[in-house]
Every structure is written in structure tokens, then in C-alpha cells.
Design a protein around this motif. Structure first.
Motif, PDB file in Angstrom:
ATOM      1  N   ALA A   1     -49.005   6.068  14.768  1.00  0.00           N
ATOM      2  CA  ALA A   1     -47.906   5.172  14.372  1.00  0.00           C
ATOM      3  C   ALA A   1     -48.305   4.322  13.170  1.00  0.00           C
ATOM      4  N   LEU A   2     -49.517   3.791  13.171  1.00  0.00           N
ATOM      5  CA  LEU A   2     -49.965   2.942  12.063  1.00  0.00           C
ATOM      6  C   LEU A   2     -50.131   3.738  10.769  1.00  0.00           C
ATOM      7  N   THR A   3     -50.623   4.955  10.876  1.00  0.00           N
ATOM      8  CA  THR A   3     -50.772   5.800   9.687  1.00  0.00           C
ATOM      9  C   THR A   3     -49.407   6.176   9.114  1.00  0.00           C
ATOM     10  N   THR A   4     -48.455   6.478   9.986  1.00  0.00           N
ATOM     11  CA  THR A   4     -47.094   6.782   9.537  1.00  0.00           C
ATOM     12  C   THR A   4     -46.476   5.575   8.856  1.00  0.00           C
ATOM     13  N   LEU A   5     -46.646   4.398   9.448  1.00  0.00           N
ATOM     14  CA  LEU A   5     -46.136   3.167   8.845  1.00  0.00           C
ATOM     15  C   LEU A   5     -46.770   2.931   7.478  1.00  0.00           C
ATOM     16  N   ALA A   6     -48.082   3.109   7.385  1.00  0.00           N
ATOM     17  CA  ALA A   6     -48.774   2.917   6.106  1.00  0.00           C
ATOM     18  C   ALA A   6     -48.245   3.892   5.053  1.00  0.00           C
ATOM     19  N   TYR A   7     -48.015   5.132   5.451  1.00  0.00           N
ATOM     20  CA  TYR A   7     -47.496   6.140   4.524  1.00  0.00           C
ATOM     21  C   TYR A   7     -46.098   5.769   4.022  1.00  0.00           C
ATOM     22  N   LYS A   8     -45.234   5.347   4.942  1.00  0.00           N
ATOM     23  CA  LYS A   8     -43.880   4.958   4.551  1.00  0.00           C
ATOM     24  C   LYS A   8     -43.905   3.737   3.633  1.00  0.00           C
ATOM     25  N   LEU A   9     -44.758   2.761   3.939  1.00  0.00           N
ATOM     26  CA  LEU A   9     -44.880   1.580   3.072  1.00  0.00           C
ATOM     27  C   LEU A   9     -45.401   1.970   1.692  1.00  0.00           C
TER      28      LEU A   9
END
Length: 90
Positions: free
Chosen positions: A62-70
Motif C-alpha cells: 500500500a505504501l509503495t503504491t501510494l508513493a508511486y501515485k504521489l
């Protein structure tokens, strides 16, 4: 020699700090072994040591996906603001 009218944007921004924290958090959590090196509380018979690590697999995703989207949003906004200000698109 013509002067450059490009405005340099800061490299470190609040969004990039959040991205870094999202990517660093799982490493810190897993490297701090003494915080989860115990058997209790067990979850469905699985010792804490194991289910805590498996939980971090999901959290890390979840954190990696969030970082990618940001990161995508940050790059789009930088490209858009560069082109609207007359700067070169990167």
C-alpha cells in the motif's frame, strides 16, 4: 549572453518527503526486530513474529503504491507548470 528566465523549483518538496517516508517506513519496521521478536499475541495460532511480518507485506504494498501515485502526480504537476511558464518540458 541571454539570461535564463526559468524558475528553478526546489528538489525537496513536502510531497517528496511523504514519498520518502512511505518508502523508508517498511525498512525501519522490519529492521527493528526487537519490537516484534515475540510469540504473543498469536493470531489464529500464528505467533506474532510471523503475522506481523506478513502484515507488513500488505502495508508495504500500500505504501509503495501510494508513493508511486504521489510521484506520478508530482511529475505531472512539474511538467505542466514548466510548460505553462514557458520552460522546457522534462
Amino acid at each position: 549572453m541571454p539570461e535564463s528566465t526559468e524558475v528553478k523549483r526546489p528538489v525537496i518538496t513536502p510531497v517528496r518527503v511523504v514519498i520518502a517516508l512511505c518508502l523508508i517506513a517498511p525498512f525501519v519496521a522490519m529492521l527493528w526486530v526487537s519490537s516484534y521478536a515475540k510469540a504473543d499475541p498469536a493470531l489464529a495460532g500464528i505467533p506474532f513474529f510471523y503475522w506481523y511480518q506478513m502484515l507488513w507485506v500488505l502495508i508495504s504494498t500500500a505504501l509503495t503504491t501510494l508513493a508511486y501515485k504521489l510521484w506520478q502526480h508530482d511529475q505531472r504537476s512539474r511538467t505542466t507548470s514548466d510548460t505553462t511558464k514557458g520552460g522546457a518540458s522534462k
